[in-house]
Structure formats: C-alpha cells, structure tokens
Design a protein around this motif. Structure first.
Motif, short mmCIF file in Angstrom:
data_model
loop_
_atom_site.label_atom_id
_atom_site.label_comp_id
_atom_site.label_asym_id
_atom_site.label_seq_id
_atom_site.Cartn_x
_atom_site.Cartn_y
_atom_site.Cartn_z
N GLY A 39 0.99 -1.11 0.07
CA GLY A 39 -0.26 -0.09 -0.17
C GLY A 39 0.65 1.67 0.20
N SER A 40 1.70 0.97 0.74
CA SER A 40 3.23 2.43 0.81
C SER A 40 3.97 2.85 -0.29
N THR A 41 4.05 1.53 -1.32
CA THR A 41 4.57 2.05 -2.40
C THR A 41 3.90 1.98 -3.75
N LEU A 42 2.37 1.41 -3.45
CA LEU A 42 1.13 2.19 -4.44
C LEU A 42 1.03 3.50 -4.26
N THR A 43 0.96 4.26 -3.06
CA THR A 43 0.44 5.68 -2.60
C THR A 43 1.89 6.29 -2.85
N ALA A 44 2.71 5.63 -2.64
CA ALA A 44 4.00 6.98 -3.60
C ALA A 44 3.94 6.19 -5.00
N VAL A 45 3.54 6.09 -5.58
CA VAL A 45 3.88 5.50 -7.23
C VAL A 45 2.45 6.73 -7.44
N SER A 46 1.38 6.32 -7.02
CA SER A 46 0.44 7.45 -7.45
C SER A 46 1.07 8.68 -6.84
N LEU A 47 1.65 9.08 -6.16
CA LEU A 47 2.19 10.12 -5.78
C LEU A 47 2.57 10.66 -7.35
N VAL A 48 4.02 10.26 -7.35
CA VAL A 48 5.21 10.39 -8.58
C VAL A 48 3.62 10.43 -10.26
N LEU A 49 2.81 9.68 -9.91
CA LEU A 49 2.12 9.88 -11.30
C LEU A 49 1.09 10.99 -11.31
N PHE A 50 0.99 11.37 -10.40
CA PHE A 50 0.66 13.44 -10.16
C PHE A 50 0.39 13.82 -10.07
#
Length: 112
Positions: free
Chosen positions: A90-101
């Motif tokens: 979850g923390s990895t996906l959240t970090a990836v979503s921040l990069v995508l944003f």
C-alpha cells in the motif's frame, strides 16, 4: 471524503477510549486519504484539459494504495504481524500514485 470520515471517527474513538496507539493511522487517513485526495480533486476540477484516463488511473492507484497502506498500518500499530505485506504494498502504491500525480501536474499544466 470516505477516508477523511473514517479518520475522524478513528480520532473520536481514540479520544473517547484515551488509547492513542492508532495516532499514525488516524493522521495518515486524514492527510493522505482526506487532504491529498481532496487537493487532487481540486486540481483536476481546475484543469479539465487533463485526460480522464490519466486522472482515473491516478484515482484508482491512490485508492488501492491508501486502503492497503491503512489496513497494514492499523494492524502493525495493533501489534499484529499480518499487516506488514499490505503496509509495504500500500505504501509503495501510494508513493507511485504521488509520482504519477506529479507527472500529470507537470505535463498537464505546461504551456503550449
């Protein structure tokens, strides 16, 4: 608003019981699930030229990441070991979503 509401209810539960062991979970629900998601929504509303596919991908990635992160964090803060994997994923996906944003913001707002 769902994540923010859950964070507020968790905060009220902690206050009533005087057990503040879930403070990190409460804080992350409010900040990541509430504030960050709300700000992203405001950005997308103010920038309708952003591809709905990109914003939808960001939203889906964020929601899945936040759910895994919060479930894992809650279990870890409760002293249970089963939450380690959801917390990491979850923390990895959240970090990836921040990069995508960030990419969406920079690409979507560049001047022609």
């Amino acid at each position: 608003m769902v994540f923010l509401s859950i964070g507020v209810v968790l905060g009220m539960k902690m206050g009533i019981s005087q057990d503040f062991s879930q403070t990190p979970t409460h804080a992350h629900l409010n900040l990541i699930g509430g504030v960050w998601m709300f700000l992203a929504g405001l950005f997308y509303n103010a920038n309708p030229q952003i591809s709905s596919r990109l914003s939808g991908a960001h939203y889906l990635l964020s929601v899945v990441g936040i759910v895994g992160f919060i479930v894992g964090l809650y279990s870890e803060m409760s002293g249970q070991t089963w939450g380690e994997v959801p917390l990491m994923l979850g923390s990895t996906l959240t970090a990836v979503s921040l990069v995508l944003f960030a990419v969406i913001v920079f690409i979507g707002t560049r001047r022609a």
